[in-house]
Design a protein around this motif. Sequence first.
Motif, PDB file in Angstrom:
ATOM      1  N   UNK A  34       3.655 -10.105 -11.327  1.00 43.18           N
ATOM      2  CA  UNK A  34       4.528  -8.937 -11.358  1.00 43.18           C
ATOM      3  C   UNK A  34       3.736  -7.693 -11.005  1.00 43.18           C
ATOM      4  N   UNK A  35       4.443  -6.746 -10.449  1.00 37.43           N
ATOM      5  CA  UNK A  35       3.849  -5.446 -10.149  1.00 37.43           C
ATOM      6  C   UNK A  35       3.359  -5.306  -8.722  1.00 37.43           C
ATOM      7  N   UNK A  36       3.149  -4.062  -8.372  1.00 39.45           N
ATOM      8  CA  UNK A  36       2.736  -3.698  -7.016  1.00 39.45           C
ATOM      9  C   UNK A  36       1.392  -4.325  -6.624  1.00 39.45           C
ATOM     10  N   UNK A  37       0.442  -4.355  -7.552  1.00 39.55           N
ATOM     11  CA  UNK A  37      -0.873  -4.921  -7.227  1.00 39.55           C
ATOM     12  C   UNK A  37      -0.760  -6.393  -6.853  1.00 39.55           C
ATOM     13  N   UNK A 118       6.159 -15.781   2.699  1.00 38.77           N
ATOM     14  CA  UNK A 118       6.602 -14.442   2.337  1.00 38.77           C
ATOM     15  C   UNK A 118       6.198 -14.077   0.919  1.00 38.77           C
ATOM     16  N   UNK A 119       5.852 -12.817   0.743  1.00 32.69           N
ATOM     17  CA  UNK A 119       5.712 -12.205  -0.577  1.00 32.69           C
ATOM     18  C   UNK A 119       6.945 -11.336  -0.762  1.00 32.69           C
ATOM     19  N   UNK A 120       7.617 -11.487  -1.902  1.00 36.99           N
ATOM     20  CA  UNK A 120       8.805 -10.687  -2.189  1.00 36.99           C
ATOM     21  C   UNK A 120       8.683 -10.105  -3.590  1.00 36.99           C
ATOM     22  N   UNK A 124      13.063  -5.962 -10.503  1.00 37.45           N
ATOM     23  CA  UNK A 124      12.453  -6.013 -11.835  1.00 37.45           C
ATOM     24  C   UNK A 124      10.929  -6.057 -11.792  1.00 37.45           C
ATOM     25  N   UNK A 125      10.351  -6.044 -10.563  1.00 37.33           N
ATOM     26  CA  UNK A 125       8.900  -6.062 -10.415  1.00 37.33           C
ATOM     27  C   UNK A 125       8.289  -7.446 -10.323  1.00 37.33           C
ATOM     28  N   UNK A 126       9.100  -8.493 -10.499  1.00 38.12           N
ATOM     29  CA  UNK A 126       8.555  -9.840 -10.366  1.00 38.12           C
ATOM     30  C   UNK A 126       8.187 -10.116  -8.917  1.00 38.12           C
ATOM     31  N   UNK A 127       7.052 -10.792  -8.722  1.00 34.92           N
ATOM     32  CA  UNK A 127       6.551 -11.109  -7.381  1.00 34.92           C
ATOM     33  C   UNK A 127       6.762 -12.594  -7.132  1.00 34.92           C
ATOM     34  N   UNK A 128       7.374 -12.877  -5.990  1.00 36.57           N
ATOM     35  CA  UNK A 128       7.709 -14.245  -5.609  1.00 36.57           C
ATOM     36  C   UNK A 128       6.973 -14.625  -4.335  1.00 36.57           C
ATOM     37  N   UNK A 129       6.458 -15.850  -4.316  1.00 40.38           N
ATOM     38  CA  UNK A 129       5.888 -16.430  -3.100  1.00 40.38           C
ATOM     39  C   UNK A 129       6.910 -17.414  -2.568  1.00 40.38           C
ATOM     40  N   UNK A 167      -3.819 -15.935  -5.340  1.00 49.71           N
ATOM     41  CA  UNK A 167      -3.900 -14.622  -4.690  1.00 49.71           C
ATOM     42  C   UNK A 167      -3.236 -13.531  -5.503  1.00 49.71           C
ATOM     43  N   UNK A 168      -2.085 -13.820  -6.081  1.00 45.95           N
ATOM     44  CA  UNK A 168      -1.341 -12.814  -6.828  1.00 45.95           C
ATOM     45  C   UNK A 168      -1.897 -12.601  -8.245  1.00 45.95           C
TER      46      UNK A 168
END
Length: 169
Positions: A34-37, A118-120, A124-129, A167-168
């Motif tokens: 989660x989050x921008x980073x 793809x990175x999405x 809600x800030x959750x990061x999905x691969x 990576x995330x």
Amino acid sequence: MATARLTYTEIGATLGSAMPPGYHHVERRVCVGSGERAFRALAEGIMRWEIQRGAGLEVRAAADRAAVDVDITCVTRVGPVRVPVPCRVVAVVDEAARAGFAYGTLPGHPERGEEAFLAEMGADGEVWFVVRAFSRPGPWWAKLGAPVAKMMQKRVTDQYVRAGQRLAG
């Protein structure tokens, strides 16, 4: 300059809402942080071929970053045999909450089709691969080995997912 022709016609279909009929489809969407980073780390890794390297593939690319018309050959092993899988980047996504690329198969690849990475980031800030692909056997010998190819595709997709998680993370 790209000279070889892609071995399929549905260019960019992995980035659309529906993939083309007549192919085996793969779609994996996994929350990796989660989050921008986390989003930026995943997106940058995708664009620099780190997903492929993290999956254990040898990467030979015409550029160190994915861009339209960049050719890349990933080399995988099947037992003692090294199998080159040549592709060309056919689309790049560079949006505030979605980034990555799609590449398509070139002559010499055992399959015909396309794969997207793809990175999405959700609201809600959750990061999905996300990995999306459509493929079917190319040459006659690949048709004979289709069950093995599907098994290998699943294994490599699982390795892509683990690389995306690292990576995330």
